[in-house]
Design an enzyme around this catalytic site. Sequence first.
Site, mmCIF file in Angstrom:
data_model
loop_
_atom_site.group_PDB
_atom_site.id
_atom_site.type_symbol
_atom_site.label_atom_id
_atom_site.label_comp_id
_atom_site.label_asym_id
_atom_site.label_seq_id
_atom_site.Cartn_x
_atom_site.Cartn_y
_atom_site.Cartn_z
ATOM 1 N N HIS A 220 14.271 4.981 -10.723
ATOM 2 C CA HIS A 220 15.191 6.102 -10.903
ATOM 3 C C HIS A 220 14.476 7.442 -11.047
ATOM 4 O O HIS A 220 15.108 8.463 -11.268
ATOM 5 C CB HIS A 220 16.062 5.827 -12.131
ATOM 6 C CG HIS A 220 17.332 6.593 -12.173
ATOM 7 N ND1 HIS A 220 17.624 7.519 -13.162
ATOM 8 C CD2 HIS A 220 18.411 6.578 -11.346
ATOM 9 C CE1 HIS A 220 18.821 8.026 -12.953
ATOM 10 N NE2 HIS A 220 19.327 7.484 -11.858
ATOM 11 N N LYS A 222 12.780 10.932 -10.212
ATOM 12 C CA LYS A 222 12.995 11.946 -9.172
ATOM 13 C C LYS A 222 11.931 13.033 -9.328
ATOM 14 O O LYS A 222 12.022 13.902 -10.190
ATOM 15 C CB LYS A 222 14.400 12.572 -9.292
ATOM 16 C CG LYS A 222 15.534 11.607 -8.879
ATOM 17 C CD LYS A 222 15.915 10.686 -10.001
ATOM 18 C CE LYS A 222 16.994 9.710 -9.614
ATOM 19 N NZ LYS A 222 18.327 10.256 -9.735
ATOM 20 N N ASP A 227 1.581 19.709 -2.267
ATOM 21 C CA ASP A 227 0.275 20.247 -2.659
ATOM 22 C C ASP A 227 0.218 20.369 -4.185
ATOM 23 O O ASP A 227 0.269 19.354 -4.861
ATOM 24 C CB ASP A 227 -0.006 21.561 -1.947
ATOM 25 C CG ASP A 227 -0.226 21.365 -0.439
ATOM 26 O OD1 ASP A 227 -0.530 20.213 -0.033
ATOM 27 O OD2 ASP A 227 -0.073 22.326 0.324
#
Length: 556
Positions: A220, A222, A227
Amino acid sequence: MAAAAAAAAGPVLWRRLLGLLPGRPGLAALLGRLSDRLGRNRDRRRRRSPWLLLAPLLSPTVPQITSPPCCLCPEGVHRFQWIRNLVPEFGVSSSHVRVLSSPAEFFELMKGQIKVAKRRVVMASLYLGTGPLEQELVDCLESTLEKSLQAKFPSDLKVSILLDFTRGSRGRKNSRTMLLPLLQRFPEQVRVSLFHTPNLRGLLRLLIPERFNETIGLQHIKVYLFDNNVILSGANLSDSYFTNRQDRYVFLQDCPEIADFFTELVDAVGDVSLQLQGDDTVQVVEGMVHPYKGDRAAYCRAANKRVMDVINSARARQQVLHAQTFHGDSLLTQEDAAAAGDRRPAPDTWIYPLIQMKPFEIQIDEIVTETLLTEAERGAKVYLTTGYFNLTQAYMDLVLGTRAEYQILLASPEVNGFFGAKGVAGAIPAAYVHIERQFFSEVCSLGQQERVQLQEYWRRGWTFHAKGLWLYLAGSSLPCLTLIGSPNFGYRSVHRDLEAQIAIVTESRALQQQLHQEQEQLYLRSGVVSSATFEQPSRQVKLWVKMVTPLIKNFF
């Protein structure tokens, strides 16, 4: 004490015995939940009312994580430095932190960042959608990879994508099929890892159908990294999250140490995940225990070590950096540092990555969140938001039993992501209404309506997925701390899924104003919950939903 221990052990022993039922995982789970429910009902009165006032004392023991103040550190160092005893502390200038406000801004920023990436693109999400906007994102990746090969001096650009196996494999057209062309065309530069929870195995894996198997546990996290720039969010890579599904997002610019940490974290989870191949098959990393075919305990031990090595090594690096900065023999002034070529401003903001992976016995986010709620003093204000209001019992008791003021923002049924869904999923918004009403009744029965307030977000044509909190110290009109990332403060986030968020602590008034404005914009689209709220026709919950909710609330 012995009687209390025996009572606590009863449900545990019951569940273990039920676990021995051959081929009946569903029955075992149902009876186990019934047993737990009966046990909780038996002592509900004992735990409620006056005992809730002792919640800070009765909450789970938190490790001793405070440390004496450092006499060499800058004056006015914040009160949350204890977090660095658990995780790495990254000091940055607030000028490197930007709070985003809309799905469109999030989407455009990601595309722009992909187009200019030279060294690495790392993306961790629950899944990648299959619509035209998601294809646009994949096309950006393809174009950037193509340019990296055609450049006069070819770059070593690498793309690493981490998704959940069950969610990413749902349907004939899915996240895997969206990414296969990249894998096939750039096999040396692209890695796609699909995390499979070790708790979905054996007969359970064979019997639970698609979609429902996602209730057992998910990847889950995110994190979107380009870079040395990082976006932390609760948003997935799907069209609604780019258009009309409200979430939270923070952009950390030119923060190489933070980017390195999250790259290593995603690599670590990737190493214990299944690797997508160009022919749409999956393989285990060589030498790694299989997540659902191999020994579960051995797999979880290996995963714990791999992830904790990343956390501990980054923490050690940051401690050395802190010592060199403030405790070195030749303590540089800001002018000396600038003369030496380091023109980065002195830190006024500190970033702490908080990881929660209960399947691997990693509970850092849970410890920090509970400590923050416990320590919030009288007069402090906590603004807490979640798209799925289903607080753990520990969090609920702390909210009801501590002294700070709480304003909790949650989704009205119409902006719940499951609103209008087909089948059983269509009843999920009603289940959340039932949970909300139970909590509201608890607040009222304790006479806490002035201190704990519920608010429902509503926006025509939108859904609500924002999560996190803002902490305002007593007497302050601006927040000094926020939590932002993937956790929802519910049972799933704490016990089932892999989660990551960051605590941002700042002394910068400009950044505090950004965070305050973000909070205000979300809460302005809400209405205060009262007893009348639950009298509305849309809030009438069917009897079967009320009966089933206690049995299934830990799965959504």
